[in-house]
Design a protein around this motif. Structure first.
Motif, PDB file in Angstrom:
ATOM      1  N   GLY A  31       0.872  -1.170   0.000  1.00  0.00           N
ATOM      2  CA  GLY A  31       0.000   0.000   0.000  1.00  0.00           C
ATOM      3  C   GLY A  31       0.899   1.206   0.000  1.00  0.00           C
ATOM      4  N   SER A  32       0.393   2.349  -0.464  1.00  0.00           N
ATOM      5  CA  SER A  32       1.200   3.560  -0.411  1.00  0.00           C
ATOM      6  C   SER A  32       1.357   3.960   1.045  1.00  0.00           C
ATOM      7  N   VAL A  33       2.342   4.785   1.316  1.00  0.00           N
ATOM      8  CA  VAL A  33       2.520   5.278   2.667  1.00  0.00           C
ATOM      9  C   VAL A  33       1.228   5.948   3.124  1.00  0.00           C
ATOM     10  N   ASP A  34       0.826   5.629   4.324  1.00  0.00           N
ATOM     11  CA  ASP A  34      -0.355   6.236   4.943  1.00  0.00           C
ATOM     12  C   ASP A  34      -1.687   5.683   4.471  1.00  0.00           C
ATOM     13  N   ASP A  35      -1.681   4.671   3.628  1.00  0.00           N
ATOM     14  CA  ASP A  35      -2.961   4.050   3.275  1.00  0.00           C
ATOM     15  C   ASP A  35      -3.521   3.245   4.443  1.00  0.00           C
ATOM     16  N   GLY A  36      -2.643   2.940   5.423  1.00  0.00           N
ATOM     17  CA  GLY A  36      -3.122   2.260   6.622  1.00  0.00           C
ATOM     18  C   GLY A  36      -2.702   0.804   6.727  1.00  0.00           C
ATOM     19  N   LYS A  37      -1.654   0.464   6.021  1.00  0.00           N
ATOM     20  CA  LYS A  37      -1.203  -0.927   5.996  1.00  0.00           C
ATOM     21  C   LYS A  37      -0.780  -1.422   7.388  1.00  0.00           C
ATOM     22  N   SER A  38       0.040  -0.637   8.060  1.00  0.00           N
ATOM     23  CA  SER A  38       0.500  -1.059   9.389  1.00  0.00           C
ATOM     24  C   SER A  38      -0.671  -1.155  10.360  1.00  0.00           C
ATOM     25  N   THR A  39      -1.583  -0.203  10.246  1.00  0.00           N
ATOM     26  CA  THR A  39      -2.748  -0.235  11.121  1.00  0.00           C
ATOM     27  C   THR A  39      -3.580  -1.485  10.846  1.00  0.00           C
ATOM     28  N   LEU A  40      -3.728  -1.808   9.578  1.00  0.00           N
ATOM     29  CA  LEU A  40      -4.535  -2.973   9.207  1.00  0.00           C
ATOM     30  C   LEU A  40      -3.932  -4.271   9.749  1.00  0.00           C
ATOM     31  N   LEU A  73      -1.543   1.077  16.754  1.00  0.00           N
ATOM     32  CA  LEU A  73      -1.453  -0.308  16.289  1.00  0.00           C
ATOM     33  C   LEU A  73      -0.357  -0.487  15.244  1.00  0.00           C
ATOM     34  N   ALA A  74      -0.092   0.588  14.514  1.00  0.00           N
ATOM     35  CA  ALA A  74       0.911   0.500  13.458  1.00  0.00           C
ATOM     36  C   ALA A  74       2.299   0.183  14.025  1.00  0.00           C
ATOM     37  N   ASN A  75       2.546   0.599  15.282  1.00  0.00           N
ATOM     38  CA  ASN A  75       3.857   0.362  15.891  1.00  0.00           C
ATOM     39  C   ASN A  75       4.162  -1.107  16.104  1.00  0.00           C
ATOM     40  N   ILE A 162     -10.388  -1.761   0.456  1.00  0.00           N
ATOM     41  CA  ILE A 162     -10.649  -0.335   0.305  1.00  0.00           C
ATOM     42  C   ILE A 162     -10.813   0.209   1.716  1.00  0.00           C
ATOM     43  N   ASN A 163      -9.772   0.929   2.152  1.00  0.00           N
ATOM     44  CA  ASN A 163      -9.627   1.278   3.574  1.00  0.00           C
ATOM     45  C   ASN A 163     -10.113   2.703   3.862  1.00  0.00           C
ATOM     46  N   LYS A 164     -10.231   2.980   5.155  1.00  0.00           N
ATOM     47  CA  LYS A 164     -10.680   4.286   5.662  1.00  0.00           C
ATOM     48  C   LYS A 164     -12.117   4.573   5.240  1.00  0.00           C
ATOM     49  N   MET A 165     -12.901   3.523   5.198  1.00  0.00           N
ATOM     50  CA  MET A 165     -14.318   3.696   4.837  1.00  0.00           C
ATOM     51  C   MET A 165     -15.021   4.634   5.817  1.00  0.00           C
ATOM     52  N   ASP A 166     -14.502   4.693   7.052  1.00  0.00           N
ATOM     53  CA  ASP A 166     -15.100   5.600   8.040  1.00  0.00           C
ATOM     54  C   ASP A 166     -14.986   7.062   7.595  1.00  0.00           C
ATOM     55  N   LEU A 167     -14.000   7.360   6.784  1.00  0.00           N
ATOM     56  CA  LEU A 167     -13.811   8.746   6.348  1.00  0.00           C
ATOM     57  C   LEU A 167     -14.653   9.094   5.123  1.00  0.00           C
ATOM     58  N   VAL A 168     -15.335   8.108   4.554  1.00  0.00           N
ATOM     59  CA  VAL A 168     -16.249   8.408   3.442  1.00  0.00           C
ATOM     60  C   VAL A 168     -17.668   7.974   3.818  1.00  0.00           C
ATOM     61  N   VAL A 199     -13.123  -1.751   4.223  1.00  0.00           N
ATOM     62  CA  VAL A 199     -12.735  -1.886   5.631  1.00  0.00           C
ATOM     63  C   VAL A 199     -12.430  -0.534   6.275  1.00  0.00           C
ATOM     64  N   SER A 200     -12.428  -0.543   7.592  1.00  0.00           N
ATOM     65  CA  SER A 200     -11.788   0.536   8.333  1.00  0.00           C
ATOM     66  C   SER A 200     -10.789  -0.116   9.269  1.00  0.00           C
ATOM     67  N   ALA A 201      -9.529   0.017   8.910  1.00  0.00           N
ATOM     68  CA  ALA A 201      -8.481  -0.631   9.715  1.00  0.00           C
ATOM     69  C   ALA A 201      -8.472  -0.029  11.111  1.00  0.00           C
ATOM     70  N   LEU A 202      -8.698   1.283  11.156  1.00  0.00           N
ATOM     71  CA  LEU A 202      -8.624   1.980  12.431  1.00  0.00           C
ATOM     72  C   LEU A 202      -9.719   1.509  13.383  1.00  0.00           C
ATOM     73  N   GLN A 203     -10.934   1.384  12.862  1.00  0.00           N
ATOM     74  CA  GLN A 203     -12.053   1.021  13.726  1.00  0.00           C
ATOM     75  C   GLN A 203     -12.365  -0.469  13.699  1.00  0.00           C
TER      76      GLN A 203
HETATM   77  N1  GDP Z   1      -9.816   7.253   9.796  1.00  0.00           N
HETATM   78  C1  GDP Z   1      -9.010   6.231   9.506  1.00  0.00           C
HETATM   79  N2  GDP Z   1      -7.690   6.390   9.623  1.00  0.00           N
HETATM   80  C2  GDP Z   1      -6.910   5.334   9.343  1.00  0.00           C
HETATM   81  C3  GDP Z   1      -7.442   4.086   8.933  1.00  0.00           C
HETATM   82  N3  GDP Z   1      -6.401   3.233   8.742  1.00  0.00           N
HETATM   83  C4  GDP Z   1      -5.271   3.926   9.022  1.00  0.00           C
HETATM   84  N4  GDP Z   1      -5.575   5.202   9.384  1.00  0.00           N
HETATM   85  C5  GDP Z   1      -4.643   6.272   9.765  1.00  0.00           C
HETATM   86  O1  GDP Z   1      -3.839   6.573   8.651  1.00  0.00           O
HETATM   87  C6  GDP Z   1      -2.511   6.906   9.062  1.00  0.00           C
HETATM   88  C7  GDP Z   1      -1.504   6.007   8.377  1.00  0.00           C
HETATM   89  O2  GDP Z   1      -1.665   4.674   8.809  1.00  0.00           O
HETATM   90  P1  GDP Z   1      -0.484   3.619   8.814  1.00  0.00           P
HETATM   91  O3  GDP Z   1      -1.084   2.328   9.226  1.00  0.00           O
HETATM   92  O4  GDP Z   1       0.680   4.118   9.568  1.00  0.00           O
HETATM   93  O5  GDP Z   1      -0.161   3.607   7.254  1.00  0.00           O
HETATM   94  P2  GDP Z   1       0.966   2.873   6.424  1.00  0.00           P
HETATM   95  O6  GDP Z   1       1.947   3.914   6.093  1.00  0.00           O
HETATM   96  O7  GDP Z   1       0.230   2.373   5.218  1.00  0.00           O
HETATM   97  O8  GDP Z   1       1.500   1.736   7.235  1.00  0.00           O
HETATM   98  C8  GDP Z   1      -2.493   6.754  10.574  1.00  0.00           C
HETATM   99  O9  GDP Z   1      -2.682   8.022  11.128  1.00  0.00           O
HETATM  100  C9  GDP Z   1      -3.686   5.871  10.854  1.00  0.00           C
HETATM  101  O10 GDP Z   1      -4.235   6.057  12.116  1.00  0.00           O
HETATM  102  C10 GDP Z   1      -8.854   3.951   8.824  1.00  0.00           C
HETATM  103  O11 GDP Z   1      -9.412   2.908   8.474  1.00  0.00           O
HETATM  104  N5  GDP Z   1      -9.591   5.060   9.108  1.00  0.00           N
END
Ligand code: GDP
Lengths: 453, 300
Positions: A31-40, A73-75, A162-168, A199-203
Motif C-alpha cells: 500500500g502507499s505510505v499512509d494508506d493504513g497498511k501497518s494499522t490494518l 497499532l501501526a507500531n 478499500i480502507n478508511k471507509m469511516d472517512l467516506v 474496511v476501516s483498519a482503524l475502527q
Molecule cells: N480514519 C481512519 N484512519 C486510518 C485508517 N487506517 C489507518 N488510518 C490512519 O492513517 C494513518 C496512516 O496509517 P499507517 O497504518 O501508519 O499507514 P501505512 O503507512 O500504510 O502503514 C495513521 O494516522 C492511521 O491512524 C482507517 O481505516 N480510518
C-alpha cells in the motif's frame, strides 16, 4: 527433580490438536505510505488475539515516549529503529499469526515507489497479495504498480482492501467507484482472482468482525476470506521436477551401496518405479526408493524434501535436475526473462554475473534489454539503455552452461533465478524466465539407442 | 493429487531441510549452534532428516555461559553423543580469562559476553557458516532477518545491507573476512516448535516442564535462586511451581508459574498465553531496541 525427562505421548488437549494439520497461507501486503497498511496488520493481529501482553506493554511505553499517549497499532509492525526514526518501513518484515483455521505468514513490504525490490521479494513466495487503497483517494499509481507486481510475480490471489471507509461515511457508492476504477485495469494484467473488501483498519470494520456500519456489504471479512481462500493448487503438481541439492553418500560399511540424491521437489509428484530423466545429461533411469528419515515413501509431491535413489549408476551432481519423462523442461543456454533490478549499481551489458536457478550456479551475460516497464503507466519503453535499482524490464541473456527450467508462468520454483555480482557478491536481480522463442528439442539418452523427445 | 498438500508443519520442515542442505552443499566449514534449548533441539532433528544415513556434515558448537540450569549441560553432552555428532564447547569463562570477553563492572548476565566468545570460536575453527535456531517471531528486530544473514569481520549485522531473498534462491557467497549465519527455522513460531517437539517425540530438558523451585521476584519476573546473583536484602525467596519458556543465562531467564508437566499441557498453556517468549528474558526488557543493538554487535 530428575535431571531430564522424556516427553509424554497422547496428552494433547483438544484445543491445539489440529494445529499441525492446518495449512499455511503466505501473503504479502502493499500500500502507499499512509494508506493504513501497518494499522490494518496491527488490527488483524490485535483482533485475532495474536498480540501478547508484553508487546502491548512495549507499545504503551513507546506511546508515552512519542507523546500523544494513544496506542498506535501501526507500531506493532514497524520493525527496526532506523525505520522508526524515519517513520517508514524500509524492508520486508515477516509476521506470523494463526487462527483456529489456518496459519499465516505475512510478508510486510513498504509502500515506497523506490522499494519495488522489497515488494518483489515479499511477493515471490506469496499465495495471496493484499493491496490497500485509501477510499478517499481512490486508485493511485502505487495501487496499479502493486497489482502489476502481483501479476508479474504470478501471485494466484489478490485482495483489495478499500480502507478508511469511516472517512467516506461508509458509502457504498464510493466503494463501488473505487472498485470499478480498480477493475478497469485488471483485464490488462490478467489477474486470475481479485476480491474487494471495504474496511476501516482503524475502527476494525470488516477486518476480523463484520462491520455494523456497512450492512450493504455481504462478502466475507478480510480474515474470513484469508481463512477460506482455496490454495490447494497453488503449487505445480503436474510435472515432476527435483533439482539435486546434495548427494548423500554415507561412506559407512552398513550403507556401503547407499547413494541418494537429496532435494526439494519443485514440481509434480514422483512414485517408486517411475521412469525419470536426469538433465542436462539426458540419462534415464527409474526411481528405486524415495528415502526419508521417517521411512521410505511410495510417492511424494511438491514441495516435499526427499532423497531419491535410482536403479542405475549415473553420475549426478548438485545442479542436475531429475524430472519425469513426459513434458520435459526447457534445456537451453540462450534465455529471455523479466527481471527486477535490486542493486544500486545498474545492470551492465556483457558483464559476467553469477546466476542461481534451482540448485545450479552458472555464469550469465546479458546481451540486450528489450524494454523497461514505465512504472507510472505500466507501459513498455523500448530499447532502454540501462536497468537501475527498482527497474523492471525484459532481457535476453546467455549462460555458460545449459539451464534446466520451466517458464515462470508454468512453475514459479523452476522458472525463477537471481543474479549475483561476482565482485561484491550482492544479489543484484530477481528474474522470471520466459518460454524461449525457439524451443530446442531436449536430448535424452535412452538405454539401447539415443532418441529425442 | 491433493493428498500431496503439505500441512503447516510439513511445509516448515521441508523448508528447513532444504535450507540445511544448502548449507552442507555451499560451505566448506559450517557448524550448528546447539545450546540444549528447544529450538536447537529441533535443529538437530531437522539435521537428521536432512542428512541421514550420513553423519552430520558439521560439528555442533556450544557457547557456554557457565550460568546454566544444571541439567542443561548433561542433556547437551548426552544428546550430541547419541547422535554421534562432534561437539565443540567454548566457555565465556575461558573467553574472560583470555581477555577475549570483558565484563563491564557490575554486569552479571553473560548473554552479551556470548558474542565475543562465539566470534572467537568462529575464528578459531574458521567456520564460514553457523546454523542457529533463531526465529523471526521472537522479536520485532528479527522479523527482517534473512535465512542467510551476512556478518562482517566484527560479526556485525547491518540491516540495510542484507541481501534480498526472493523465492527459495539463497545467495550463500561470502567474501574473505565475512561469514554467514543461517536460520533454517526462521518461519517457525514458538507454537510450531512445540508442535514439532510433540510430533517428533523429542526429548527436552526438564526445566521446560513444571517443577518446584526457589525463586525471587526481580525486574518484574520470577528468577531462579542461584549462586551467581544471590538473593538481595528485601527480596523474599518463594517456592513455586514454575517452568521456563526459553533457556538463557540463568540469572536473567524468567520462570513462569506453571503446572504444565507434559508437552500437551505446555502447548495448551501457550495457546492461552499472554506473554511472548522473549518477554521472559530480563535483558530484552531494557529497551525495545535492545535486541537490535545486540544483533548489530553479533549476537546470532
Ligand atoms: N480514519 C481512519 N484512519 C486510518 C485508517 N487506517 C489507518 N488510518 C490512519 O492513517 C494513518 C496512516 O496509517 P499507517 O497504518 O501508519 O499507514 P501505512 O503507512 O500504510 O502503514 C495513521 O494516522 C492511521 O491512524 C482507517 O481505516 N480510518
Amino acid at each position: 527433580m530428575s535431571s531430564t525427562s522424556t516427553i509424554e505421548k497422547n496428552s494433547a488437549p483438544a484445543a491445539s490438536e489440529s494445529l499441525h494439520k492446518m495449512d499455511l497461507l503466505r501473503f504479502t501486503t502493499a500500500g502507499s505510505v499512509d494508506d493504513g497498511k501497518s494499522t490494518l496488520i496491527g488490527r488483524m493481529l490485535y483482533d485475532s488475539k495474536s498480540i501478547f501482553e508484553d508487546q502491548l506493554e512495549a507499545l504503551e511505553r513507546s506511546a508515552e515516549i512519542t507523546g500523544g499517549g494513544e496506542v498506535n497499532l501501526a507500531n506493532l509492525t514497524d520493525g527496526l529503529r532506523a525505520e522508526r526514526e524515519q517513520g517508514i518501513t524500509i524492508d520486508v518484515a515477516y509476521r506470523y499469526f494463526a487462527t483456529p483455521r489456518r496459519r499465516f505468514i505475512i510478508a510486510d513490504t513498504p509502500g515506497h515507489a523506490q522499494y519495488t525490490r522489497n515488494m518483489v521479494t515479499g511477493a515471490s513466495t506469496a499465495n495471496l497479495a493484499l493491496i490497500l487503497v485509501d477510499a478517499r483517494k481512490g486508485v493511485s499509481e502505487q495501487s496499479k504498480r502493486h497489482a502489476y507486481l502481483a501479476s508479474l510475480l504470478r501471485i494466484p490471489h489478490v485482495v483489495v482492501c478499500i480502507n478508511k471507509m469511516d472517512l467516506v461515511d461508509f458509502s457504498e457508492e464510493r466503494y463501488e467507484q473505487v472498485r470499478d476504477e480498480f477493475m478497469s485495469f485488471v483485464p490488462r494484467l490478467g489477474l486470475p482472482d481479485v476480491t474487494f473488501i471495504p474496511v476501516s483498519a482503524l475502527q476494525g470494520d470488516n477486518v476480523v468482525d463484520p462491520s455494523e456500519n456497512m450492512d450493504w456489504y455481504r462478502g466475507a471479512t478480510l480474515l474470513g476470506h484469508l481463512e477460506t481462500v482455496y490454495i490447494g493448487s497453488d503449487f505445480n503438481l503436474s510435472e515432476f521436477r527435483m533439482p539435486v541439492q546434495w548427494v548423500n553418500r554415507p561412506g559407512k560399511d552398513e550403507f556401503h551401496d547407499f547413494r541418494g540424491f537429496s532435494g526439494q521437489i519443485t514440481g509434480g509428484v514422483v512414485k517408486v518405479g517411475d521412469p525419470v530423466v536426469v538433465l542436462p545429461s539426458g540419462h534415464r533411469s527409474r526411481v528405486k526408493e524415495i528415502h526419508t528419515y521417517d521411512g521410505n515413501l511410495e510417492e511424494a509431491g511438491c514441495p516435499r524434501s526427499v532423497t531419491l535413489r535410482l536403479e542405475d549408476e549415473i553420475d549426478i551432481t548438485r545442479g542436475d535436475v531429475i524430472v519425469g519423462e513426459d513434458r520435459l523442461p526447457i534445456v537451453a543456454q540462450q534465455h529471455i526473462a523479466e527481471i527486477c533490478w535490486m542493486n544500486d549499481q545498474p545492470l551492465a551489458l556483457r558483464k559476467k554475473y553469477m546466476l542461481r536457478q534451482g540448485t545450479s550456479t552458472v555464469q550469465a551475460m546479458v546481451s540486450s534489454i528489450d524494454h523497461r516497464i514505465d512504472m507510472k503507466d505500466l507501459g513498455e519503453l523500448e530499447d532502454p539503455t540501462e536497468l537501475k535499482l527498482n527497474d523492471i524490464g525484459r532481457i535476453q541473456f546467455k549462460t555458460s552452461k545449459p539451464l534446466v527450467y520451466d517458464s515462470y508462468r508454468r512453475n514459479r520454483m523452476m522458472g525463477s533465478f537471481i543474479l549475483i555480482d561476482p565482485a561484491t557478491h550482492d544479489t543484484v536481480a530477481a528474474g522470471m524466465l520466459k518460454e524461449p522463442e525457439n524451443r530446442m528439442p531436449v536430448s535424452v539418452l535412452a538405454g539401447p539407442e539415443d532418441f529425442v523427445i | 493429487m491433493s493428498s500431496h498438500k503439505l500441512s503447516n508443519l510439513e511445509y516448515l520442515e521441508s523448508e528447513a531441510i532444504y535450507v540445511m542442505r544448502e548449507v552442507a552443499a555451499s560451505f566448506e566449514r559450517p557448524t550448528l549452534m546447539f545450546s540444549g534449548g528447544k529450538d536447537s533441539i529441533c535443529l538437530l532433528r531437522l539435521a537428521e532428516k536432512a542428512f541421514r544415513p550420513s553423519d552430520f556434515p558439521f560439528p555442533l558448537l556450544n557457547v557456554d555461559t557457565g550460568h546454566n540450569f544444571d541439567e542443561l549441560i548433561e542433556f547437551r553432552d548426552r544428546r550430541a553423543e547419541e547422535l554421534g555428532a562432534k561437539l565443540i564447547v567454548r566457555t565465556v569463562e575461558d573467553a574472560i580469562a583470555k581477555g577475549i570477553a570483558t565484563p563491564t563492572p557490575g554486569e552479571l548476565s553473560r548473554n552479551r559476553l556470548q558474542i565475543p566468545t562465539l566470534l572467537s570460536a568462529i575464528d578459531e575453527f574458521e567456520f564460514d557458516c553457523a546454523i542457529g535456531g533463531a526465529r523471526r517471531d521472537e522479536e520485532k528486530a528479527r522479523a527482517k532477518e534473512r535465512f542467510f544473514s551476512l556478518r562482517d569481520e566484527f560479526g556485525q549485522w547491518e540491516p540495510r545491507s542484507q541481501r534480498p531473498e526472493p523465492w527459495n534462491l539463497y545467495n550463500t557467497m561470502v567474501s574473505p573476512g565475512q561469514n554467514m549465519r543461517c536460520f533454517p527455522i526462521s518461519n517457525w513460531t514458538e507454537m510450531d516448535v512445540w508442535e514439532y517437539i510433540r510430533r517428533e517425540q523429542l526429548e527436552i530438558p526438564a526445566v521446560y516442564f513444571s517443577h518446584e523451585r526457589e525463586v525471587v521476584r526481580r525486574g518484574g519476573q520470577w528468577l531462579a535462586v542461584n549462586d551467581i546473583a544471590p538473593v538481595k536484602d528485601g527480596e523474599t525467596v518463594e517456592t513455586k511451581n514454575v517452568r521456563v519458556r526459553t533457556v538463557g543465562d540463568i540469572i536473567s531467564t524468567g520462570c513462569i508459574e506453571s503446572e504444565a508437566s507434559t508437552i500437551g499441557e505446555i502447548i495448551h498453556e501457550i495457546s492461552a498465553a499472554r506473554v511472548t517468549e522473549r518477554g521472559s528474558r530480563a535483558d530484552d526488557k531494557v529497551s525495545e531496541s535492545s535486541m537490535e543493538d545486540r544483533k548489530r554487535e553479533g549476537y546470532f
